[in-house]
Design an enzyme around this catalytic site. Structure first.
Site, PDB file in Angstrom:
ATOM      1  CE  LYS A  29       8.561  27.903   2.863  1.00  0.00           C
ATOM      2  NZ  LYS A  29       8.097  27.577   1.533  1.00  0.00           N
ATOM      3  NE  ARG A  98      11.604  31.163   0.320  1.00  0.00           N
ATOM      4  CZ  ARG A  98      12.663  30.431   0.015  1.00  0.00           C
ATOM      5  NH1 ARG A  98      12.512  29.159  -0.293  1.00  0.00           N
ATOM      6  NH2 ARG A  98      13.859  30.944   0.015  1.00  0.00           N
ATOM      7  N   GLY A 107       8.279  21.016  -2.748  1.00  0.00           N
ATOM      8  CA  GLY A 107       8.578  21.152  -4.172  1.00  0.00           C
ATOM      9  C   GLY A 107       7.385  21.082  -5.099  1.00  0.00           C
ATOM     10  CG  MET A 109       2.052  24.464  -4.609  1.00  0.00           C
ATOM     11  SD  MET A 109       1.036  25.198  -3.351  1.00  0.00           S
ATOM     12  CE  MET A 109       1.743  24.571  -1.858  1.00  0.00           C
ATOM     13  NE  ARG A 343      10.273  21.175   5.884  1.00  0.00           N
ATOM     14  CZ  ARG A 343      10.194  21.292   4.580  1.00  0.00           C
ATOM     15  NH1 ARG A 343       9.138  21.806   4.018  1.00  0.00           N
ATOM     16  NH2 ARG A 343      11.179  20.888   3.799  1.00  0.00           N
ATOM     17  CG  HIS A 459      -6.729 -16.769  -3.337  1.00  0.00           C
ATOM     18  ND1 HIS A 459      -5.466 -17.103  -3.766  1.00  0.00           N
ATOM     19  CD2 HIS A 459      -7.114 -17.730  -2.480  1.00  0.00           C
ATOM     20  CE1 HIS A 459      -5.117 -18.243  -3.202  1.00  0.00           C
ATOM     21  NE2 HIS A 459      -6.100 -18.644  -2.425  1.00  0.00           N
ATOM     22  CB  SER A 767     -16.463 -11.640  14.227  1.00  0.00           C
ATOM     23  OG  SER A 767     -15.287 -11.135  13.644  1.00  0.00           O
ATOM     24  CB  CYS A 834     -12.231 -10.994  11.676  1.00  0.00           C
ATOM     25  SG  CYS A 834     -13.704 -11.671  10.915  1.00  0.00           S
ATOM     26  CE1 TYR A 854     -12.358 -10.117  17.403  1.00  0.00           C
ATOM     27  CE2 TYR A 854     -13.818 -10.217  19.295  1.00  0.00           C
ATOM     28  CZ  TYR A 854     -13.469 -10.646  18.033  1.00  0.00           C
ATOM     29  OH  TYR A 854     -14.218 -11.597  17.394  1.00  0.00           O
TER      30      TYR A 854
HETATM   31  C1  PEP Z   1     -14.840 -10.701   5.611  1.00  0.00           C
HETATM   32  O1  PEP Z   1     -15.683 -10.899   4.751  1.00  0.00           O
HETATM   33  O2  PEP Z   1     -14.579  -9.567   6.064  1.00  0.00           O
HETATM   34  C2  PEP Z   1     -14.051 -11.817   6.136  1.00  0.00           C
HETATM   35  C3  PEP Z   1     -13.188 -11.637   7.105  1.00  0.00           C
HETATM   36  O3  PEP Z   1     -14.202 -13.012   5.524  1.00  0.00           O
HETATM   37  P1  PEP Z   1     -13.476 -13.409   4.144  1.00  0.00           P
HETATM   38  O4  PEP Z   1     -12.517 -12.328   3.800  1.00  0.00           O
HETATM   39  O5  PEP Z   1     -12.817 -14.707   4.378  1.00  0.00           O
HETATM   40  O6  PEP Z   1     -14.654 -13.500   3.222  1.00  0.00           O
END
Ligand code: PEP
Ligand code: MG
Length: 881
Positions: A29, A98, A107, A109, A343, A459, A767, A834, A854
């Site tokens: 501000k 302010r 809002g 503070m 802003r 899961h 990976s 991954c 990647y």
């Molecule tokens: C991991 O452990 O990051 C992975 C990709 O394998 P999962 O989640 O299937 O154990």
């Protein structure tokens, strides 16, 4: 005076000590007001006390010495510019006080308006404006705010006095009270404040009021609301707030006055139209409180044409100056326009994309800047339906936002019921304490999934995210009672068949059906993403286990599959029986018999995925089932396998019991299963290579990569690689085919990082499985951490859930070590990630910095990762901010 050690920054009459570049010191501000003043835009004069003073205030427990003197000097200058004097009944200067932090905390503070009104100046104001009602109403508002914020009087008690007076006068609103009523009310309010302060008078001296208000605003930096907000948005406590003291202008002095808020572009659609509302004869708080309905800004053209014309010109000027859409607060006092704040305007995801692309086309910003202006997490909003509106206060339960989107459906408690109800056209939400492979078919047909237990890599979370299905997990307050077919949360009980709405984006559960807005991509989306793609170095793959998911991810821009979890292919009802039969078999013969049933199904799936990913690499991970996800939990399930196979049910059950593990996540899973039961991996490799050969023979271009999970010792990989090569060569020889097949490993255990050079000797690629790596580095169970991890985050012990964003301090050095050792042993080793972190923006940036090739993430996160990868490259190019 040099800026060194300066604590008070003036602005007014076309000159300011500060500028927009001083946001850290003056808050958003203060910096905005200084910048507007320097631009010659009409801003009431004032001064800003720096955030450094706030820090000192907290360090020393009091305001710094000499500050009051500096404030007095600044006040004299404001008086000169405003042509009014603090405490002077003939020309009273009133000010607002302010807060203003570096990041906007709307809002959170405290604010005090009309400060400087006293029992004497109120009379002067009434005389000078010839409007006693206005003067007493302003005083009434001031006393209420001051009493609450500075003196700690309960708002409820203050409101009661107003209500009593309204009632006594038969008034519907405070606007119906006249000057006399308001004068009496002021007396009652100050008396209440006095009673609350053990008889000490309500301060009637403007300097004392000002000093009290400034300290109260500094104190409000640590109020519970502000603390909670900072936690939610990761705003550091050390930033502190600035305090801006500014001459008041009044939008409530009559019909030629108004107050309002405008956006220079439509914050919902991004269209280039001035968008906003105003209220004639009102103060800003009237707009916020919603007591009166504001008019659309277009109506101002008619009611206050000159001020409207000036406002339009200021909007254009500010947008050009800041090179972004602005959110502006203004007041019109007796026909004259004053700006109180500007802003960058908050906007929807849709507007964010459109505005960024439009600004490039208008020549205001470049493409790099446009890409940096897109918030990757917000892009996600564009891809999913949304609960709209989604008020947290109305939620009956809160959980973890495991997979974004919205789901409205009738409650079912079992996978079977989900399927049966869905078949007859019902929309259902599957509610479970936690999910297991048995539930996958139900999850697939459900609109969304709610679990009482589990974390963000449980899961339910991982599977739902892969399906792009709305999911809330770990809703701690929810009790699922399967026996009574009900769920209880707080004092709400819902039964099977009742309707529920889930918001997977915020982790909220609502009773009944709420409004859902379908996803719509703005026309400018593809342009923005093409700009991003041209700037990133990281490739983006997807985690997908089904041909449909793979195809969808490809449409989102995935450049291959980074993880196909083969155990997820076994979750289908026609397969899970065979998998259980395999796991429960007594010997290799039994296992091979079960594997023979699984083989054609797996081969068909692999072929489907290769076709969907024609021309792109596909990493298939060999079986890695935490055993508890597959073992029959109930005796009836063994009876069913026995019926289908002719095996003995009691023996199957005994075997299942014998196989149960205390720590399944650290148990007989990953390559340990392949080491002990090599026929499982042999069957899978054969299915992969045969499928690849067949798709290639049909003209497809396949790039299979076989990945071995949970390797901790190089010998595990050496042996598993030998197995894969043997089977692959056999298949290729049988078919007279030739195909490049890469064999690599996941790096998901600390030991694998430490001995990465030895492991690399047997790997064509690495990976990072950062889900398991986080679990094992922290010693935090993926399945159970949901019970206490949110507490750690709430308490600020962890700034973020380490299963969401890579822990750079703990995992970072291990990842670095694995990369350095791996590439030292094998130069040019391809390395990706991954784990679920592969789709989280700050983790993607870290992966870029680490030099990965990647990232791989669930299909809906692919656009987020593309954008985050581009931003990482751009930020690197720009260097430190
Ligand atoms: C991991 O452990 O990051 C992975 C990709 O394998 P999962 O989640 O299937 O154990
Ligand atoms: Mg893993």
């Amino acid at each position: 005076m040099s800026s060194e050690g300066r604590r008070v920054y003036l602005f007014g009459a076309g000159r300011a000590d500060g500028s927009a570049a001083m946001k850290a010191l003056l808050g958003g501000k203060g910096a905005g007001l200084a910048e507007m003043t320097n631009l010659g835009i009409p801003v009431p004069p004032g001064f800003t006390i720096t955030t450094e003073v706030c820090r000192e205030f907290y360090e020393k427990g009091q305001a710094p010495e000499g500050l009051q003197g500096e404030i007095a000097v600044a006040m004299r200058r404001v008086e000169e510019i405003a042509g009014a004097r603090f405490g002077d009944p003939d020309a009273p200067l009133l000010v607002s006080v302010r807060s203003g932090a570096r990041a906007s905390m709307p809002g959170m503070m405290d604010t005090i308006l009309n400060l400087g009104l006293t029992s004497r100046t109120v009379l002067g104001l009434a005389r000078r404006t010839a409007n006693p009602r206005f003067a007493w109403d302003s005083y009434r508002r001031f006393i209420e705010m001051y009493a609450e914020v500075v003196l700690g009087v309960r708002r409820h008690d203050l409101e009661e006095l107003l209500e009593a007076r309204k009632k006594a006068r038969g008034a519907a609103s405070e606007h119906d009270l006249d000057a006399d009523d308001l004068r009496q009310l002021c007396g009652e309010l100050t008396a209440l404040a006095r009673a609350n302060r053990a008889g000490a008078d309500f301060p009637d001296d403007p300097d004392a009021q000002l000093w009290g208000a400034i300290q109260a605003v500094f104190r409000s930096w640590m109020n519970p609301r502000a603390i909670a907000y900072r936690r939610m948005y990761g705003i550091p406590e050390s930033w502190g707030t600035a305090v801006t003291v500014q001459a008041m202008v009044f939008g409530n002095m009559g019909r030629d006055c108004a107050t309002g808020v405008v956006f220079t572009r439509d914050p919902n659609t991004g269209e280039r139209v001035i968008f906003g509302e105003y209220l004639v004869d009102a103060q800003g708080e009237d707009v916020v409180a919603g007591a009166r309905t504001p008019e659309p800004i277009s109506a101002m053209q008619r009611t206050l044409p000159d001020a409207h014309g000036e406002l339009v010109a200021v909007c254009e000027r500010l947008e050009r100056h800041y090179r972004d859409a602005q959110d502006i607060e203004f007041t019109v006092q007796q026909g004259r326009l004053w700006l109180l704040q500007t802003r960058a305007g908050k906007r929807t995801a849709r507007a964010m994309v459109k505005i960024a692309v439009d600004l490039v086309h208008e020549g205001t910003i470049g493409e790099d800047e446009a890409v940096l202006r897109l918030d990757p997490d917000k892009v996600d909003e564009l891809l999913h339906p949304e609960v709209d509106p989604c008020p947290e206060s109305e939620a009956i339960a809160h959980g973890l936002a495991a997979s974004p989107g919205a789901a409205v459906g009738r409650i079912v408690f079992t996978s079977e019921e989900a399927q049966a109800w869905a078949e007859r056209g019902e929309k259902v939400v599957l509610v479970r304490t936690e999910t297991s492979p048995d539930d996958v078919s139900g999850m697939r047909v459900a609109q969304g999934i709610l679990t009482a237990r589990g974390g963000l890599t449980s899961h339910a979370a991982v599977v739902a995210r892969g399906m792009g299905k709305c999911c809330v997990v770990g809703a701690g307050g929810v009790m699922v009672d399967y026996a009574r077919q009900e769920l209880r949360t707080g004092d709400v009980t819902l039964r099977r068949g009742d309707t529920l709405t889930l918001c997977g984006t915020h982790g909220l559960v609502f009773q009944g059906a709420r409004e859902v807005r379908p996803p719509r991509l703005p026309d400018e989306y593809e342009t923005a993403m093409a700009w991003a793609d041209a700037r990133r170095r990281l490739r983006v793959r997807t985690n997908a286990d089904e041909p449909d998911d793979a195809a969808r991810a490809r449409a989102f821009g995935a450049e291959g599959i980074g993880l196909c979890r083969t155990e997820h292919m076994f979750f289908k009802p026609d397969r899970v029986g065979a998998v259980r039969e395999m796991l429960l078999a007594d010997d290799e013969v039994g296992r091979r018999a079960a594997l023979a049933k699984i083989f054609p199904m797996q081969k068909g799936d692999f072929a489907g995925i290769f076709r969907a990913m024609d021309g792109l690499p596909v990493t298939i991970r060999l079986l890695d089932p935490p055993l508890h996800e597959f073992l029959p939990a109930r005796r009836e399930e063994c009876d069913e396998i026995a019926r289908e196979t002719g095996l003995d049910a009691a023996r199957l059950w005994r075997k299942a019991e014998a196989l149960r593990e205390v720590n399944p996540m650290l148990g007989h899973r990953g390559c340990r299963l392949g080491m002990t039961y090599p026929e499982i991996y042999e069957t899978q490799v054969r299915a992969i290579v045969e499928a690849a050969c067949e798709v290639a023979a049909g003209g497809g271009h396949v790039e299979p990569e076989i990945m071995i999970p949970l390797v901790g010792h190089e010998e595990e990989l050496r042996r598993m690689r030998a197995l894969c090569e043997r089977v692959a060569f056999d298949v290729l020889a049988e078919r007279g085919a030739s195909l490049p097949i890469a064999i690599g490993t996941m790096i998901e255990l600390p030991r694998a990082c430490v001995v990465a050079d030895r492991i690399a000797a047997h790997a064509d690629f690495f990976s990072f499985g950062t889900n398991d790596l986080t679990q094992t580095v922290f010693g935090l169970s993926r399945d159970d951490a949901g019970r206490f991890l949110p507490f750690y985050v709430e308490q600020g012990l962890f700034t973020q859930d380490p299963f969401v964003a890579i822990d750079r301090d703990g995992l970072g050095p291990l990842l670095r070590m694995a990369i350095e050792k791996g590439r030292a042993a094998k130069p040019g080793l391809k390395i990706g990630i991954c784990g679920e972190h592969g789709g989280e923006p700050s983790s993607v940036e870290f992966c870029h910095q680490l030099g990965l090739d990647y990232v791989s993430c669930s299909p809906f996160r692919v656009p987020i990762a593309r954008l985050a990868a581009a931003q990482a490259a751009l930020r690197e190019k720009r260097g430190p901010a």
